[in-house]
Write an enzyme that holds these catalytic residues in place. Structure first.
Site, PDB file in Angstrom:
ATOM      1  N   ASP A   1       0.650  -1.462  -0.064  1.00 59.73           N
ATOM      2  CA  ASP A   1       0.261  -0.002   0.203  1.00 59.73           C
ATOM      3  C   ASP A   1       1.198   1.011  -0.465  1.00 59.73           C
ATOM      4  OD1 ASP A   1      -2.351  -1.509   0.407  1.00 59.73           O
ATOM      5  OD2 ASP A   1      -2.494  -1.411   2.225  1.00 59.73           O
TER       6      ASP A   1
ATOM      7  N   HIS B   1      -3.897  -2.640  -4.335  1.00 66.07           N
ATOM      8  CA  HIS B   1      -5.140  -2.605  -4.068  1.00 66.07           C
ATOM      9  C   HIS B   1      -6.199  -2.179  -5.469  1.00 66.07           C
ATOM     10  CE1 HIS B   1      -6.242  -2.342  -0.260  1.00 66.07           C
ATOM     11  NE2 HIS B   1      -5.161  -2.618   0.205  1.00 66.07           N
TER      12      HIS B   1
HETATM   13 FE    FE Z   1      -4.549  -2.323   1.839  1.00 67.01          FE
HETATM   14 ZN    ZN Z   2      -2.467  -0.722   4.461  1.00 61.67          ZN
END
Ligand code: FE
Ligand code: ZN
Length: 263
Positions: free
Chosen positions: A136, A174
């Site tokens: 992330d 993501h």
């Molecule tokens: Fe995440």
């Molecule tokens: Zn994260």
């Protein structure tokens, strides 16, 4: 040497759990849940040989215990975070060597989203292409939220990712691309490559196809968080936020805060 396959298994709302396989064995990166990984392994007839973790968030580690289930599979992860089941605790510069599939990674410290966040860089796959698994930290056209780090740390982390070879395939965790592109266009409305990418990414998502991996070269051209020194980005920030923008750290900080409240 056999070619390697890099595939994203969708999980939860918008996570991707990446698998890398030589056709027989597979490693998995950030298995937030076990079921999609198990299903993929079963469908392809792959055997799990290692688990790699980038940071401690539940949507990245939640499936580890279930996947292990008594098997002696090594679990690699950041030394600086408290994560259950780790067998190898990694720091910047450490090497990870996996036999099957044959994989060599160098570990990068990329704090900001979490304080111990790491990334895994593979300098060359059998075809010569570099890859990075960055969790992330870096997203297509965006970056992670700063839950545990400062803007300066995140900017350093993004700088170290942006310094990787341009051809590096970037495997983010993501599918945030379309909403990131909307924000990127607010920062840099006249970026022609960004406009073209919006059309391409929109078409991909309409067909349900992942927009990932991206590449470092592409991110340098379209990702506003890698372009905090760009005059067009800085002048947008000054106009939209009525702030002075003395340097790229100030620009990055303002941009990250703006993104947090951007709808
Ligand atoms: Fe995440
Ligand atoms: Zn994260």
């Amino acid at each position: 040497m056999n070619a390697l396959e890099y595939v994203p298994a969708p999980a939860f709302e918008d996570n991707y759990i990446w698998l890398v396989s030589d056709g027989h064995h597979a490693v998995v990166v950030d298995p937030g849940e076990a079921a999609p990984v198990r299903a993929y392994l079963a469908k392809r007839g792959w055997r799990l040989s290692a688990i790699l973790l980038t940071h401690h968030h539940q949507d990245h580690v939640g499936g580890v215990a279930d996947l292990l289930n008594g098997q002696g599979v090594p679990v690699y992860g950041p030394a600086g975070e408290s994560i259950a089941h780790l067998t190898h605790r990694l720091r910047s510069g450490d090497r990870v060597s996996i036999a099957e599939p044959a994989l060599e990674f160098t570990v990068l410290d990329v704090p900001g989203h979490t304080s111990g966040h790491i990334a895994y860089f593979q300098a060359a796959d059998p075809a010569g292409t570099p890859h990075v698994f960055c969790g992330d930290t870096l997203f297509a056209c965006g970056c992670g939220r700063l839950f545990e780090g400062t803007p300066a740390q995140m900017l350093d982390s993004l700088d170290s990712l942006a310094a990787l070879p341009g051809a590096t395939q970037v495997h983010c965790a993501h599918e945030y691309t379309l909403s990131n592109i909307r924000f990127a266009l607010a920062c840099e409305p006249d970026n022609a490559q960004l406009l073209a990418w919006r059309d391409k990414a929109t078409a991909l998502r309409e067909r349900g196809v992942p927009t990932l991996p991206t590449t470092i070269e592409h991110e340098r051209a379209v990702n506003p968080f890698l372009r905090a020194d760009n005059p067009a980005v800085q002048s947008t920030l000054a106009e939209q936020l009525h702030e002075t923008v003395p340097d790229r750290l100030a620009a990055f900080t303002l941009m990250r805060e703006w993104k947090n409240r951007f709808r």
